[in-house]
Every structure is written in structure tokens, then in C-alpha cells.
Design a protein around this motif. Structure first.
Motif, short mmCIF file in Angstrom:
data_model
loop_
_atom_site.label_atom_id
_atom_site.label_comp_id
_atom_site.label_asym_id
_atom_site.label_seq_id
_atom_site.Cartn_x
_atom_site.Cartn_y
_atom_site.Cartn_z
N THR A 35 31.60 26.35 27.45
CA THR A 35 32.88 26.81 26.98
C THR A 35 34.12 27.26 27.80
OG1 THR A 35 31.78 29.10 27.26
CG2 THR A 35 31.70 28.06 25.11
N ALA A 36 33.74 27.13 29.28
CA ALA A 36 34.59 27.26 30.47
C ALA A 36 34.04 26.80 31.68
CB ALA A 36 35.00 28.75 30.72
N PRO A 91 33.88 34.90 48.12
CA PRO A 91 34.52 34.59 46.85
C PRO A 91 33.72 34.38 45.67
CG PRO A 91 34.81 33.00 48.35
CD PRO A 91 34.23 33.88 49.15
N LEU A 94 32.51 37.87 41.65
CA LEU A 94 33.87 37.96 40.51
C LEU A 94 34.33 39.24 40.68
CD1 LEU A 94 35.47 36.56 38.56
CD2 LEU A 94 34.01 37.37 36.90
N ILE A 96 36.89 42.39 39.76
CA ILE A 96 37.64 42.62 38.48
C ILE A 96 38.48 43.92 38.64
CG2 ILE A 96 37.32 43.35 36.01
CD1 ILE A 96 34.77 41.68 36.03
N ASP A 141 30.78 33.10 41.06
CA ASP A 141 31.81 32.42 40.96
C ASP A 141 31.93 31.01 42.07
OD1 ASP A 141 34.09 31.65 39.81
OD2 ASP A 141 35.35 33.27 40.52
N ARG A 153 27.95 29.22 36.30
CA ARG A 153 28.56 30.64 36.93
C ARG A 153 28.06 31.80 36.23
NH1 ARG A 153 34.96 30.62 37.26
NH2 ARG A 153 34.80 30.01 35.23
N SER B 76 37.29 32.22 28.34
CA SER B 76 38.56 31.47 28.77
C SER B 76 39.70 32.28 28.01
CB SER B 76 38.70 30.16 28.73
OG SER B 76 39.77 29.58 28.51
N ILE B 96 40.62 39.18 33.29
CA ILE B 96 39.84 38.71 34.62
C ILE B 96 40.47 37.38 35.05
CG2 ILE B 96 37.75 38.08 35.45
CD1 ILE B 96 36.37 39.72 33.54
N ASP B 98 39.63 34.56 38.09
CA ASP B 98 38.56 33.96 38.62
C ASP B 98 39.06 33.45 40.14
OD1 ASP B 98 39.40 31.24 38.21
OD2 ASP B 98 37.72 30.63 37.22
N ARG B 99 38.33 32.96 40.80
CA ARG B 99 38.84 32.53 42.25
C ARG B 99 39.78 31.56 42.28
NH1 ARG B 99 33.44 30.36 45.28
NH2 ARG B 99 35.07 29.97 46.77
N HIS B 100 39.79 30.60 41.17
CA HIS B 100 40.81 29.74 40.96
C HIS B 100 41.97 30.24 40.37
CE1 HIS B 100 38.19 26.84 42.69
NE2 HIS B 100 37.11 26.80 41.72
N ARG B 102 42.20 31.45 37.53
CA ARG B 102 42.41 31.08 35.93
C ARG B 102 42.24 32.35 35.30
NH1 ARG B 102 38.38 25.94 36.77
NH2 ARG B 102 37.14 27.91 37.63
N MET B 104 40.60 34.48 32.39
CA MET B 104 39.60 34.78 31.76
C MET B 104 39.55 36.22 31.15
SD MET B 104 37.83 32.18 33.12
CE MET B 104 36.09 32.68 32.59
#
Lengths: 440, 440
Positions: A35-36, A91, A94, A96, A141, A153, B76, B96, B98-100, B102, B104
């Protein structure tokens, strides 16, 4: 379960982004959908397997005296600042911010939280020893999630935490979990070899990984074939027998096993060549004794028998529950699909009519479905309007231990076919005999 | 379970930050501990209750033909952009990165994700109708979390989603869940009255809330006392009987019930005064029929019987599983503590020795503990080194349905005391008679 009312989408082709066999089969057999990146939804068949694995893990933890609870997925950063891990963790954590701009994180593990809970409620040595566990979703992550649920993840982990008044007690708790792990993996139908490990970011000086052999494994492993002969479930070992647990630990420690990180060529040379096993392996469990690393940094103390304050000794014990779904498939499949060990199969029996338009076949199947269900046997009945060959292909793909196949010709002679998925062996026998075999 | 080996910290005093009775009792009886604002760890006794509630919800969903799966907690943001809810959802959505980098979010609900999964794998009307559900942790970043688990931020919800080819089918799916809900709440030992509701952020034009009466409830409710007399579990109603389900819906719709949002004074006046019930209530479930709101915006289409493409009609159905723990306590407690309905009690029997230093009492307790456990009865055995009065107080506080109390004097005469927590009624009877009653 009637397949026509389930949600079990199978695919003929492997999706191109799946590199390893377990990932391909989990997608094709409809266990999961991504889903991601690195995050998966568990479709009904995958969820059933995940629950069965979780239940075996739970039963063996309970048997070993560990107590189940549930900690939340999100944690306050402040807890991790107390242990010093908030800044130390890379990293993969995660991080938040909530609506009030407070620092939170999605827990990758729970040493800090359980220590904090213990600190709040346990005041005396009389409340020790205690091992608590939960089975909860975690998040790491990963920079490049891959291999499906093997390196996802969001993942499901069983993590247990032990608290003891002294090192001797803590070692006994460690040995207890060691035995629980050996029993757990054996019940899951896989061979997981315990290997002395470096302890990494958890800390501490006593640690074992549990590794399942698979060509797609991340690390190289070496072990004595004696590990293939031990029968842990049969060991007449009581969790109350401290000496027996210690002897088990000695046996595990003195039989050679190592990852490339801990491999010792000199000791390896002492293993007789015909007993040397080498290959790649997947980590499915990891246990640690780390003494007072968290209790000291977080100020957990209890009053001892003489009234003085004592800092408890701790250990932690993880099993990758969602990863195990992939690991079991890596270890147990063939060119036609998954071959589930019976203990974790989503259903025990797949019931197939070769001709869904043959009245007598359908009637026989309905009758067998009712009888097996009434006997408490889990059956997936493929009642779809599909060709027989397609149904048999699906059954091989999803890998239930037994297939009961009803064809018009056999039925006219009073027989059905029972196929063992693992061996491929097929026998024709009367409906009553088939029912008897499956309910025995 | 032996209390001496469990983790069941009870408190004499109510923590000052707890305002409502369920929150106070959940802290005092050791069900939960707060780990961050609005986030709770479930200690062993709380976890047992949560699991029992979840299992009843699961059984009634399965009975109604819904299929269990599990969607992940993190989603996502792109999915939510497709439905248009990403920007529409307020600060209660925990966003949220993420480390890239993105976008979420921690899922507050799963309409988008299930629609996306369905869109990926379902192509034909022959795969409908289908109702899928999961029991998973959600997050809503409440600005002022309070009342313990009743208005927490991380909470456990059962959410089901139905897909039908047309409105008639969708209504039948809705009625099916309506009946499943009525049965579920009745099995949980609480009276939850269905009330026509505004549908809010989910959308759609047909919606019911299920409300438990409690003085601490958030909304004012009005209903006809007829709801107190319906016995949903006894209704000889099959899920295959579409007409019967529709009649049930009519019965629910024509018997007056409303929240302050939907209250209609004119209709209320028609309810005979002796049957008018007013009070405050807690929402424990909410069901919605919203047609093609998500299927249309997200492009879910299946081929219909005539080959044309059809947009499925959907509904969603939530139960607040963790909130129910609080709601049940609000509805079922007295001045001494919790009074668990037997179906969700963490253990059925509390076993207490008044004198832990009396050899005969301990022997009798050990024997009873073994026998009840062997008979499959869940027993919490208070084997702590505490005064009898303290143990009895703890037992009242944690609220198990039955207390079996062993005192030296009674034992000398061959009797023990069996107390019903709900009525307070105590009887003296022989050990054998007590065992017989508890295992009957």
C-alpha cells in the motif's frame, strides 16, 4: 470458507518488482498487497497465516511464564531521551510531530516504555522476576525496503522484556526464552538455528540470533549439523528446572554456530567436515541480555530483601512475526507454489470440484464441506465457476496441506481424490475414508 | 493465572487527573497506564478484556459473512488526495513525513485504502457483494484527549467496508451489519441503542450511531423504551433472509430514538410518556451507507452482467473496540469497583485465601485452582502474601463475576464461600458444589 465469498485474488504472473520467491508467492497467492513502500495490507489468507504464527508464538510465551500485554505504537520522544537513544538512533526511527508540536516516534522497539511502566508500578524484589511481552506493529524506516514483508517498514513483532533481581536470575530468564524460541520455531515447522550474536544497538554482552536457512538470506551462516537433529519440543525440560535450562544453554553454546560476524575459523575447523553446514540465513528472532543498561539510565530501582535499593537486570527477546510468513515460504515452497507447514496453513483442506456444473459433484462437495466444518476442520471450498485445472492450480499456489478433489467419473464409482501438497502423493478413496483421514 | 506471577498493579487512590469513573477504575484496577497524552499501554488485565471484546466483535462479523483482513496503520497521503479528503481532514489527522520526505499519515479510517485494494483486484460483478473488515489501531490527534481510553488518540477500531453492485444490495449489506451490531452489543452485556445519525465527514445519506447510556456521555439521547425489550440475539433472523433484514431495519427506524442532533420534538410527543427514555450517551459504533462517494472519486468500476462498467455502492461500519472497555465500565460498576459482564471479564473466577499462611487453605486453593483450570475455567488465583481483606478489596475492584473465598474456619467445616460480584450474594457451600456451579 467458500472461495466465492472470500477475497482471495490470485495472479498468474509474478509482479515484476518482486525479486525473491516468498515475495512473488505472497503476491501471486493473494496474501498481501503493498500500500506504500515497505508497507503491506494483509488480505484474508495472509492475515490467517499471520494470526496462526502469532498464536503459536503466544502459546509458547505463555507456557514459558511470560505475561501478555499491549503497548501502543506511538511513543513520546522524551522516553527515548532518558535512555539516550533518541539522538543515537539513526534515520530508521520514524520521528513524528503531533498537532501540539510534541516530538513523538513510531516505536521500533519498547525497552524504554516497558522500563518506564515497570518503574511506575513495581517497588519490591517480591514482584520479580517478571517477563512481559506484546505482539505489536513496529516501524523502521528502511532506506530501501525490499523483499516484501521480509524487509518491510511496518512489521509485526513479538517483543518480551525480563526483569530480575540479579544476574543469575536474568540468565535464567534468558535461558527460559531460549527454550521457548526453540520450541516456537519447531512448532512453526522451520529450522531456526540459534547463533551467538553481537548485540548491536540494544546493548549488552549475551545475545543470540535465530536464523532460518534460505538462499535469499542476508547473512552467511555456519553451523554444526547436530542442530538439525535436536528435537526441542520433545526435550523433557521444565521451565521450573533452572539446572536443565542452564544445561540447554551449554548445549546450544558448545555446538558450533555462527554468522559471518561472529564466525571463528579455528573452532569451525574442529567441527567434523561431514557435519559442517554453510549457507545464507534470515534472522527471525533475536534475544539479548543487557543487564542494567535501561534500568540504570532510567532510574528503575526496587527494594531488595535487606531493604537496600537494587537496580533490576533486564533482557529483551524479539520474534519477527510478519517476517516469519516470508521466511517460512522461503524455506517451504516448490515450483507450483507455497507448501504450508500444517501448523500455520490458512486452512487445512482445499476442497475442489473438477466440474462445478455437475450436480452430483456439487452435492457431494457441499456435504463434505458441512461435515468437515462440523468436525472443526478448516476448509477452503473452491465453489467458483472455473475450470477444474484452474482451481487445482490455485490450490497448489496457495499451498494448503491437503486437497480433496471431486470429479464426476470418480464420484460415479464412489471415490474422491486426496492429494498431499507436500509430497504430491494422490490416493483415491471413498468419501468416508477421506473424511476419516482428514479428521483423525 | 497466579496473581503473584502476573503484572496487576492496583491502586488504592484514584489518580487526580482521571475525571470519569471508567478512567479512574481502569487506572486503579491496573487495566491501562498512560504513556503519552491520550495514548495508553494495556496492562495484562486490560489487554485480556480488549481481546475478549475484539473476539466477540470478530465472531459476529464472521457470522454476518464479513471477511477479516488487516490493513496497516500508516498510509500514503496520495491515497487521500485521490478522494479529496487529505486537505479536507482537519488537524485530527496525524500527518507524517518519512525519511524520503514523502507525505504519510496515521490512518484515522480506511475508506480510501480498501477502495484502492478493491480497485486493484476486483474486476467483475461476480466478485460482489463483499464485506471486508479489520480490527486495527487508528489515530486521531484530539486537541484535548481526555476520559482515558474513551477519548484517546491511539485507539482500536473494527471497521468493515461493503461493496455492492447496486443500492438494493448495498442496503441489504447495511441491514446485515445493523443486525450484527445489535447482536454484538447484546453479547457484550451492554444496551446500545441505534439512532439515526448525521453522517459527518464520511458522507452519505443513511447512517446510524449506536449509543450506550452513561451519565458521562458526550451527547444527549432520546429513545423509546421498546429498545430495552428487544432481544436481538434471540431474533430468529437469518442473514440470508433479505426480507427479514429489511423488516428489522423498519422496526429500528420506526421505534423512536435520536441524539440531540437529530431529535424531533413532534415525533417524540407521539411516544407514550412512560416509554420515553432520556439521558446522556456514549457512541460505541457508527455505520454509514455512502453510495459511490469513494468508488466514484477513486475510479473503482467492475464489469456488470451486461458487460457495461458499474461503479459499486459502498458502506462502512465502525465499532470502537478500545472505547468499549471504558463504555462497559461506565455502564457496569458500583462503589467498590468494576462489575464485568461475564462475556468480557478478564477471568471468570477470582480465587482468594483469607489466610495465605494457613497450610490447609493453601492446599485447598491449589487443588481448586488446578481443577478449575483443567475444566477450562479462567481463574485468577490471588496467592499473594497479603491480608484477606486487601485481597477481597482487590477482587471487588477488578470485578471478576465470581469470587471463591477460602477461610480456615469454613474449611474446617468443609465449606467455602462463593460470591456473585454483581448481586453481592454470598453462599457457603462444599468445595465440590462450588466447582460444580462454576463449571456448569
Amino acid at each position: 470458507m467458500r472461495l466465492s465469498r472470500c477475497f482471495l485474488p490470485v495472479m498468474k504472473e509474478s509482479p515484476s518488482d518482486a525479486q525473491i520467491v516468498s515475495h512473488k508467492l505472497m503476491l501471486r497467492a493473494g496474501l498481501v498487497r503493498q500500500t506504500a513502500a515497505g508497507i503491506y495490507a494483509w488480505l484474508p489468507i495472509g492475515w490467517r497465516v499471520l494470526q496462526k504464527i502469532g498464536q503459536i508464538v503466544r502459546e509458547e510465551q505463555d507456557r514459558a511464564g511470560a505475561i501478555e500485554m499491549l503497548m501502543p505504537t506511538l511513543q513520546s520522544a522524551d522516553l527515548w531521551r532518558q535512555s539516550g537513544r533518541y539522538d543515537a538512533y539513526g534515520p530508521e526511527m520514524l520521528r513524528i510531530k503531533d498537532r501540539h508540536d510534541r516530538d513523538m516516534l513510531y516505536g521500533p522497539t519498547n525497552e524504554e516504555m516497558i522500563t518506564d511502566l515497570f518503574r511506575g508500578d513495581v517497588k519490591s524484589y517480591r514482584d520479580l522476576p517478571r517477563t512481559l511481552y506484546h505482539i505489536q506493529w513496529k516501524f523502521r524506516d528502511e532506506v530501501r525496503p525490499r523483499f516484501g514483508v521480509m524487509r518491510g517498514r511496518e512489521f509485526l513483532m513479538k517483543d518480551a522484556y525480563s526483569f530480575d533481581i540479579d544476574e543469575a536470575g536474568a540468565r535464567n530468564s534468558y535461558y527460559t526464552q531460549l527454550l521457548a524460541y526453540l520450541r516456537t520455531f519447531q512448532r512453526l515447522g522451520i529450522r531456526a538455528v540459534p547463533m551467538k550474536a553481537a548485540s548491536g544497538p540494544i546493548g549488552g554482552d549475551l545475545s543470540h540470533e535465530f536464523i532460518v536457512l534460505a538462499p535469499t538470506g542476508e547473512s552467511e551462516v555456519f553451523y554444526d549439523a547436530a542442530f538439525e537433529e535436536f528435537d526441542w519440543a520433545q526435550e523433557a525440560l521444565s521451565y521450573d528446572d533452572a539446572d536443565g535450562l542452564k544445561a540447554l544453554f551449554e548445549k546450544v553454546s558448545t555446538t558450533y554456530s555462527a554468522t559471518d560476524e561472529t564466525h571463528d575459523e579455528a573452532r569451525w575447523a574442529e567441527v567434523s567436515p561431514d557435519r559442517r553446514r554453510e549457507g545464507r540465513g534470515i534472522e527471525v528472532g533475536h534475544i539479548f541480555y543487557f543487564g542494567d543498561k535501561y534500568s540504570a539510565s532510567m532510574g528503575l530501582k526496587v527494594s531488595g530483601p535487606d531493604g537496600s535499593m537494587v537496580t533490576p537486570q533486564m533482557g529483551s527477546y524479539g520474534i519477527g512475526v510478519s517476517r516469519l510468513v516470508g521466511a517460512i515460504i522461503e524455506a517451504s515452497h516448490d515450483e507450483n507454489g507455497i507448501v504450508w507447514p500444517e501448523t500455520v496453513a490458512p486452512w487445512k483442506v482445499g476442497l475442489v470440484t473438477m466440474r462445478g456444473d455437475d450436480e452430483a459433484s456439487v452435492q457431494a462437495a457441499e456435504d463434505i464441506y458441512k461435515k468437515l466444518t462440523a468436525a472443526g476442520i478448516e476448509v477452503l471450498y473452491d465453489d467458483r465457476d472455473e475450470r477444474g485445472g484452474v482451481k487445482l492450480g490455485s490450490m497448489d499456489l496457495i499451498g494448503l496441506p491437503w486437497q480433496l478433489v471431486i470429479g464426476p467419473r470418480g464420484l460415479a464409482q464412489g471415490v474422491v481424490e486426496l492429494k498431499c501438497r507436500r509430497t504430491g502423493e494422490k490416493v483415491e478413496l471413498s468419501i468416508d475414508s477421506a473424511l476419516e483421514r482428514l479428521t483423525a
